[in-house]
Design an enzyme around this catalytic site. Sequence first.
Site, short mmCIF file in Angstrom:
data_model
loop_
_atom_site.label_atom_id
_atom_site.label_comp_id
_atom_site.label_asym_id
_atom_site.label_seq_id
_atom_site.Cartn_x
_atom_site.Cartn_y
_atom_site.Cartn_z
N ALA A 343 0.85 -1.19 0.00
CA ALA A 343 0.00 0.00 0.00
C ALA A 343 0.88 1.24 0.00
O ALA A 343 2.05 1.17 0.33
CB ALA A 343 -0.88 0.00 1.24
N GLU A 379 -1.16 3.05 6.87
CA GLU A 379 -1.16 4.14 5.88
C GLU A 379 -1.82 5.40 6.43
O GLU A 379 -1.36 6.51 6.19
CB GLU A 379 -1.85 3.69 4.57
CG GLU A 379 -1.25 2.44 3.93
CD GLU A 379 0.25 2.45 3.74
OE1 GLU A 379 0.85 3.54 3.71
OE2 GLU A 379 0.85 1.35 3.66
N1 BES Z 1 5.38 3.87 1.91
C1 BES Z 1 5.17 2.47 1.95
C2 BES Z 1 5.03 1.85 0.59
C3 BES Z 1 6.30 1.77 -0.22
C4 BES Z 1 7.26 0.88 0.13
C5 BES Z 1 6.50 2.57 -1.31
C6 BES Z 1 8.43 0.80 -0.61
C7 BES Z 1 7.66 2.50 -2.03
C8 BES Z 1 8.63 1.62 -1.69
C9 BES Z 1 3.92 2.13 2.76
O1 BES Z 1 3.62 3.00 3.78
C10 BES Z 1 4.19 0.79 3.39
O2 BES Z 1 5.01 0.71 4.24
N2 BES Z 1 3.50 -0.24 2.93
C11 BES Z 1 3.71 -1.59 3.42
C12 BES Z 1 2.53 -2.07 4.18
C13 BES Z 1 2.61 -1.76 5.63
C14 BES Z 1 1.40 -2.26 6.37
C15 BES Z 1 3.86 -2.29 6.30
C16 BES Z 1 3.90 -2.50 2.21
O3 BES Z 1 3.79 -2.01 1.10
O4 BES Z 1 4.18 -3.67 2.43
ZN ZN Z 2 4.70 2.93 5.50
#
Ligand code: BES
Ligand code: ZN
Length: 956
Positions: A343, A379
């Site tokens: 996400a 998020e």
């Molecule tokens: N900002 C991240 C998504 C992201 C990760 C964008 C790497 C670009 C590169 C987001 O907030 C995030 O951490 N998403 C996680 C899920 C979360 C519940 C740990 C993911 O994508 O797994």
């Molecule tokens: Zn994150």
Amino acid sequence: MGKGYYISRHLATAAMVLAAIALLTIIALSVVYNREKSKNAAKFTNATTSPVPPTQKTSNEPWDKYRLPDTLSPEYYNVTLWPRLVKNANGMYIFTGISGVMFTCVKKTDLILIHSNKLNLTLFKGHHAKLTGQSGVTAPAIKTTWFQMETQYLVIQLEGKLKPGKSYWLYTEFTGELADDLEGFYRSEYMEDGEKKIIAITQMQATYARKAFPCFDEPGMKAVFHITLIHDLETTALSLTNYFVFVLNERPNLCVTIFGPTKKMSTYLIAFVVSDFKYISAKDKKGVLVRIWARKKAIEDGQGNYALKITQPILEFFEKYYNTSYPLSKSDQIALPDFNSGAMENWGLVAYRETALLYDPQTSANGNKQRVVTVVSHELAHMWFGNLVTLKWWNDLWLNEGFASYVEYLGADYAEPTWDMKDQTILYDLQRAFAVDSLTSSHPLSRKEEEVNTPSEISEMFNTISYSKGAAVLKMLSEFLTEPVFAKGLSNYLKQFAFGSSVYTDLWDHLQKAVDQTPGVKLPYSVHEIMNRWILQMGFPVITIDTRTGNVSQKHFLLEPEAVVDRKSEFNYEWFVPIKWMKKQQVQDQLWLLQKSGTLNLVNKNEWVLANLHVSGYFRVNYDLGNWERLLSQLESGHQVIPVVNRAQILDDAFNLARASIINITLALRTTKYLLHERKYIPWEAALRNLNYFFQLFDRSEVYGAMQAYLKKQVKPLFEYFGNISSNWTAVPSGHTDQFTQIIALSLACSTGVEGCRELTRNWFKKWMQNPHNNVIHPNLRSTVYCNAIAAGGAEEWNFGWQMFQKATVAAEAVKLRSALACTKVPWLLNRYLEYTMNPEKIRKQDATSTIGYIASNIIGQSLAWDFVRANWDYFFKMYGTGSFSFSRLISDITYRFCTPFELSQLKRFQKDNAETGFGSGTRALQQAIEKTTAKIKWLAENKEPVHQWFLSESA
Ligand code: BES
Ligand code: ZN
């Protein structure tokens, strides 16, 4: 004239002006498009229209540096984009765009550097941009422009200097490819009612906004964005803010959606989508509009309902926790069929994989539901921490992601108070972080700004250390400060830096102030001094308590006892450790261990002592043998006296201390004996992970049989217990985490051959095969049942699973099948499945690397997957080499089972053979794999026999 929607009467004049602008924009973009069409199969690289740089490049030129100079500061952008959702004459999907950015000159300069990647920019009198001065200022003429490919800049050299304090307008027109590459502005395809649908979506983090429009693409370069999208009448355009929609009489098939200005924000948080998705909505107590968007069918089936239901309490929780209102007037969340990460926290339009936002009560498991609440909470936590206040540069990413990863449990717990969410952090953060932070190839949480520069280096920051160690040390900090003090400092920090950017020490400053203002909270050192030891040096301590003497000491915990740590630490691998503990079943005052050793106040030496109470600290604990014995006998005689998370941690500590040769492996194995009585999820999950690790080590050796027999004995009561309370597996246990334990019971019982288990799963699957429209298997149990049945079956079962996978309309169901298909023991089926991962028509690009990972975790699939990835290395490197999670995961997955000298030599060979291409964002994962394999080989040589003997004696 055009027709405006969502517009009140008194805004009619403004609407007329906007409509006229919209029409002019369409005309301009049509011109850009036609120019593009007239070219032959254009390639979207910066190079195509780029004149050669005028000077021989040397590494000291500003355009060879990855960081922008501090000469210019963007104020606002006007960006208009028109994605074409049909192929052009050259068989490509493209978008056209025009963009202007108003920036202020901060320091005198004759150079403009702005990020631009894979865009074809129109030439104006031979230059890629137009520059004009604002408020009567004359802009210097452009001397020359070119693209600097490596650093992804459009370089604009001027004839004269820009003046400090004055503002300028930089204008560009461009086309870009709307590729299916999951980066920047891209396209996603899916089938609906037998028809292929195409949508245009974005993923900007970390360095892809520059692929959608030229921009100063650094998180600290905040600006206001005015976004306009042109699209077909049947589609909807979404972005971060509310919008006006215009239909123009002159182009009746098109719409122009003009979005209101954003708040001041970073480029990586921009998002826009053009789709024919549907939504459900609600208003929260403060009138914020909350909507969940997804494919039409998913919304009609109610798959968005759960996300909508929990969004409101989560927003409410964070408003209270941060003591700051939700900063925006709406909150859209959208589920996308193709999405690289789980996400993305775009500010006002959060994007998710379908499995992270959609939940279908008929077919999804409660684990899927938990995934939704934790991801949404993560998020939404970023809407303040990360978005309202942004860390200035990617070196501080650990604070952004670590923070969200910690508080996601608090938000989820508020939305689902009966789910023991807070306790689960120890499984999903603390233990996960320990596993990599106990290697010499680990690294400190905090990096220096100058150490992180290239897009690959930035991607590599999105790793387990940043997320999970970040979460674990922040949790420890919050607990030793106490939550009210932590929250107070946090809210002051947010207030001071709102709409701006900060560095991690700014947060420490505010927390310190909160401590100073709170009587009763005493720290032995300042927040800075305590935290420096946790974030500036890698690793963590093992605390040893000798109950015979009361001595407490600390030592850097390393999985490989003789490993040499190259990295020097100014703190000598010592920490300031807050130790919560209990004796005589009573909680004692917290002890701060501030040196190598200290003393605990013990009176009765025959009582057990338990340290790291409630596992609030980021450290492991070891005891003298006498105390281990007392703890073991307490576990066996009445385990409930020990808090549930500590039961899990005793297991995890013991196994890892044994892996590091600090305690005997038989002592660790003995911690599993009490599992006969354990019914709780967290200890079972901790046990299962450690035992799984054993499975991987031993399932190709003679230890396997004895180990199976022992585990069968241990899990049998659990299997029977769940059989009883679920009326012979027909009902679902009422407790949320009990449902997880039920899955463990079934899966371990089937894999160890507990009587009745395999028959049960085989029959369920058979029934489903006989009547594919009526799946009788409970959603919670499906993963286990599918995997078992496909493992026991042949091509018929596999093909049935594949068909069901292709037909699945619920993403969570598709994942269960996709992972179960990797369970087959038939090599040709596994090989064919591996081939499918290179065909996006069969396996989506977002799912390819995890599918290979599933195959590699299968004993037969492991070597096939390893060979496959090596044989296609160039392909995988090109496709995923700079990606954030996927590439390092791929490397760790395909090497996870490695434990022999032969496998180690293959790994080293692989490293050597590909040294030239490199390993991109997977570089560290490869080092970790080598280190882990080396440790396992050594450990096995010393421990295999005692382990074998222990299992034999215990299973007799
Ligand atoms: N900002 C991240 C998504 C992201 C990760 C964008 C790497 C670009 C590169 C987001 O907030 C995030 O951490 N998403 C996680 C899920 C979360 C519940 C740990 C993911 O994508 O797994
Ligand atoms: Zn994150």
